[in-house]
Design an enzyme around this catalytic site. Structure first.
Site, PDB file in Angstrom:
ATOM      1  N   HIS A 161       0.888  -1.136   0.240  1.00  0.00           N
ATOM      2  CA  HIS A 161      -0.145  -0.015   0.014  1.00  0.00           C
ATOM      3  C   HIS A 161       1.069   1.133   0.066  1.00  0.00           C
ATOM      4  CE1 HIS A 161      -3.016  -2.878   1.377  1.00  0.00           C
ATOM      5  NE2 HIS A 161      -3.991  -2.085   0.972  1.00  0.00           N
ATOM      6  N   ARG A 235       6.611 -14.217  -6.001  1.00  0.00           N
ATOM      7  CA  ARG A 235       5.242 -13.530  -5.866  1.00  0.00           C
ATOM      8  C   ARG A 235       4.809 -13.968  -4.437  1.00  0.00           C
ATOM      9  NH1 ARG A 235       1.597 -10.346  -4.110  1.00  0.00           N
ATOM     10  NH2 ARG A 235       0.008  -9.682  -5.517  1.00  0.00           N
ATOM     11  N   CYS A 281       2.605 -16.379 -12.733  1.00  0.00           N
ATOM     12  CA  CYS A 281       1.543 -15.413 -11.884  1.00  0.00           C
ATOM     13  C   CYS A 281       0.266 -14.975 -12.837  1.00  0.00           C
ATOM     14  CB  CYS A 281       2.371 -14.238 -11.531  1.00  0.00           C
ATOM     15  SG  CYS A 281       1.368 -12.843 -10.664  1.00  0.00           S
ATOM     16  N   TYR A 416      -7.965 -13.195  -7.778  1.00  0.00           N
ATOM     17  CA  TYR A 416      -7.610 -13.810  -9.015  1.00  0.00           C
ATOM     18  C   TYR A 416      -8.789 -14.134  -9.880  1.00  0.00           C
ATOM     19  CZ  TYR A 416      -2.785 -13.451  -7.248  1.00  0.00           C
ATOM     20  OH  TYR A 416      -1.556 -13.155  -6.694  1.00  0.00           O
TER      21      TYR A 416
END
Lengths: 565, 565
Positions: A161, A235, A281, A416
């Site tokens: 963030h 990731r 990913c 996702y």
């Protein structure tokens, strides 16, 4: 949601922290960050106890090795640098403003629901996020955990963030200042959950620092058919957990009931299977989609993919004899040992039919490229679901649940997934799309890279190399390359494919190569590539018509413009 | 190639010829056409014996019912009309030309190899086809059967050659005339292999007469989730065989050795499974690809697809207990009872893993939509390979072979394959591409049709309907429609999907519907549709970049321009 509350105060023992400690032969023990939920009726804030809430064992280990931790932090320039940058990015948001009223934490806490409005504090700022909650890319549930309280401790973990656009967005919802005595303070003893991440290879380009997300430079990616661990993209979704390997157990459960536990040694007793499988990913190549139209998500180039051989027990073998019937459940959920601030583990699920199907080759892998899996890639057990998006190949897995339902994890429910280009954050309903599982066909040019100056050889060609891959075990059957917008297509040579792949189970990627004829007098060319898989699926031409708000499934033609000399 | 030589003189008994005979309760028996290969060293021509070479049984039945056949032919206007048209098309080729020399059949027969040149005769013409042989769309092997001889009898069966462009192409290779006494003559007793095809519904639009290929009008296609048999497209490759059901046997063989035979009753003793599966021709929507750039093949619109429930024995159940091991072979070949002029049956194969996989749902089907399969759709046994191109869903199956090799059939080796747009008939090598098996995602607009005038309703919308489907058991998860070239995508409602489909086994098609907002003031709009399947594969945007010389895999966006009133 709090089915996993037993994990709320959970301590990990380190097995192998990183090369730094390994090389100095330090025996090192660390406790993970732990968060305690304190939701009494008077003050509905989440309190975060880190070092403060350490249990006896954790505290003891922490204090025993406090100096080593401190020294490590000082010595580890990479981590330090990352933190410094993160701090620099934070300065524009959450600073006291004279033009706004001041609220107490008690006042903020009363705004924890849609009826009263939803407020949060960040540093010295108070924000009304009521309208934003449903649009939160990380899911409504997650952001509601901070409702009426401080988001500071959450952002320590979800450190992604700390980006100017997010800080700017938050500041646009500013309504006031938080009373000085109520401002969330990181105490001296607060344990930074990211302080002890593994040291990573400098090869990787870092796209996200906390959680760590990084990819190799494209030319390096196609050097090896099996991607070395230090070149393999990372990731992570949460801080890397610390593994107490002596006490590691994989729990098997039917809904809420544990039916079996396995140690690592138990898992290794099952027949050992090896599958070469690419893992990609869901956001690989997102930067190209973002060029078509802005979107939210890490800016991956073409490197969020790697190909490795994975060895371990087949999940179907482990399931055999458990007494669980495929037809009684719909999904198999996996949990990682990486926890979010509320103690909820990373989670994902796959359809139960895939888990039970011996032809699906789902593994509980303990080796990557014939070596013990490294910490960043999921030590000690990573679930390998060949042909399926990386997010379901759960790292650090310590729990498997047979369930009627998909994983409740926000990464399964609200992340996702793919949507129509016409869906934006104002009208998205995550329930309308299925969780991404198998991935569509894709390909990328890794050599040359965009903007490179390439010398045309005496035959009038330039060397072009890349990878191609399709989910679902579909084999790559052809790779076509053009420099004239499709007027002429040149067929690339498929230079590396898995020779051991069984029919319909081509989980490894394909490396391809081509001496591409070009017209030097043009000065520059745009190279396009598309791959075709064994179901003759091919890639969409452009990103415009597959654009989706989260930037997943970025499999349009890869286009690389280069200068010719 | 002549492994199947035992089939060279093979006679069929009719089970149910067509509704005409059914309704008049005729008991009817017919012999199929049969061709005898006569390749002695002196005269390497293929002689075609039809009625002439009838065996005792066949001849008896033929003469017993000759009058019925004659009456049938007179009464059957459809067949008559077709034949008439075919004759009209033939007039421009094979007529005696005064400017050319005359050759005897003996002279022609000496030109049956590349060294001497390859000649054939057609009617009164002699042709040097040496350079064309390797470019023959139907395969080099097939055309070489006529080398040094007459192609007339072959074209009686492969009657799709009776097209102006093919006749023109042949005439361009003309070198002479055939001596009058050597010209191939159809005798009065020659049995036309297409004379007794089933009577078809008038609903179907005929794209190919002999072999019969036809599709329903698009609006009719989406009226039913399960396509009625008379609306279901027909794509035959050879004359429909006549079935002697009393003596029907399905032979199971390992390479050349028969290991078991099953009667229809034997097959019906296995557990009965029902799978709803769409079957699509590999050339469905070819007419659109041909618009992008000319190609060869039947001009299918969007109707070469149908969806039905199929019931029968699972192939994996039939294989169980046979002692055949999956790992010892690579392919399972299927043969139909439909024969080419040399007696070779229609053939196709699938990877053996699919045959052995219970999750692949491969059936030996004897029912279509809860009724006995009709003759045009493969009575008594059609192999159903869900998710796989129609060509491998072999009709009239009477032999299954476990083999190291794919089917030697030209339809497997040199026909149903996809190539790069840069490959044309001058450089194609069929060995470089895999046989089409599972099909890519596609969709089509069936209502409205191109060029229609549509009344915009009071809400400013027009009704749009169609189908979407993907091979490999992938479910259709979304259908997007646009009228502004992708600036805005509207999400269609998925109105019919198979409620019984298991996870990953969505073999049925999806019907979709949308009230599409349009701007009436524009006068006309071009509607585009694309579908997305559960692996998030989607369709390529245009045909240009997926064009292939045989016009298969035509799954670009479907675009339909209509006028608005």
């Amino acid at each position: 949601m709090f089915r996993n509350s037993h994990t709320l105060v959970k301590f990990y023992w380190k097995h192998q922290l990183n090369n730094h400690f390994r090389s100095s032969s330090s025996i090192f023990t660390r406790c993970g960050s732990s968060f305690h939920q304190d939701r009494n009726s008077e003050n509905k804030r989440y309190s975060v106890y880190s070092a403060l809430s350490l249990s006896f064992v954790g505290a003891l280990s922490y204090y025993l090795y406090k100096d080593e931790i401190k020294n490590y932090l000082i010595e580890n320039h990479q981590v330090q640098a990352l933190r410094k940058e993160a701090v620099q990015e934070e300065i524009s948001c959450g600073i006291r403003r004279k033009d706004l009223p001041t609220y107490s934490s008690e006042e903020v806490s009363q705004h924890d629901n849609p009826n009263n409005g939803i407020w949060v504090s960040y540093k010295e700022g108070v924000y009304n996020i009521t309208d934003f909650v449903t649009k939160h890319p990380g899911g409504q549930n997650k952001i509601m955990m901070a409702a009426g309280g401080s988001i500071d401790p959450f952002w320590m973990v979800f450190a992604n963030h700390n980006k100017s656009e997010i800080l700017e967005l938050l500041e646009s919802m500013r309504i006031g200042n938080l009373r000085s005595e109520d401002v969330y303070k990181k105490t001296a003893d607060t344990f930074d959950p990211y302080a002890l991440e593994p040291v990573r290879s400098k090869i990787l380009k870092v796209n996200g620092k906390q959680p760590f997300c990084a990819e190799p430079p494209p030319p390096l990616l196609v050097k090896n058919f099996k991607t070395p661990k230090d070149v393999f993209y990372v990731r992570n979704h949460l801080p890397v957990p610390i593994i107490d390997i002596e006490n590691y157990e994989l729990e098997l459960a039917v809904e809420d009931d544990t039916i079996k536990t396995l140690t690592l040694e138990d898992i290794k007793k099952y027949p050992k299977y090896t599958v070469t499988s690419a893992i990609m990913c869901g956001g690989n190549r997102r930067s190209e989609m973002a060029d078509a139209k802005p979107l939210r998500g890490l800016s991956w180039s073409v490197g969020a993919i790697g190909n490795a051989s994975w060895s371990g027990a087949r999940l179907c073998d482990v399931l055999n004899g458990l007494g669980v019937k495929e037809e009684d459940y719909n999904h198999v959920q996996f949990e990682g040992m990486d926890l979010d601030p509320s103690g909820i583990p990373y989670g994902a699920s796959i359809p139960i039919s895939k888990a039970f199907d011996p032809r699906a080759d789902v593994l509980l892998a303990y080796e990557m490229n014939e070596e013990e899996i490294s910490l960043d890639h999921g030590y000690p057990i990573r679930v390998i679901v060949p042909g399926v998006v990386g997010a379901r190949n759960v790292k650090w897995c310590n729990k498997i649940i047979f369930s009627k339902d998909e994983s409740p994890s926000q990464f399964q429910q609200n992340d996702y997934k793919g949507f129509s280009p016409s869906i934006d954050w104002d009208n998205v309903d995550f329930k309308t799309a299925p969780a991404i599982q198998e991935l569509p066909v894709t390909s990328a040019i890794c050599i040359p890279q965009r903007g490179e100056r390439i010398t045309v050889d005496k035959n009038g060609t330039i060397p072009v190399k890349g990878y191609a891959w399709s989910g679902s075990g579909k084999k790559i059957i052809r790779v076509d390359v053009t420099v004239d917008q499709g007027e002429t297509w040149h067929i690339a040579k498929l230079v590396a494919q898995d020779p051991d792949a069984k029919e319909g189970r081509h989980y490894a990627w394909t490396l391809w190569s081509l001496d591409l004829p070009v017209d030097k007098t043009k000065g520059s060319v745009e190279i396009w590539v598309k791959a075709v898989d064994s179901a003759y699926n091919t890639q969409p031409e452009s990103f415009k018509n597959i654009w989706n708000l989260r930037g997943f499934l970025c499999n349009a033609y890869h286009r690389v413009k280069v200068d010719l000399v």
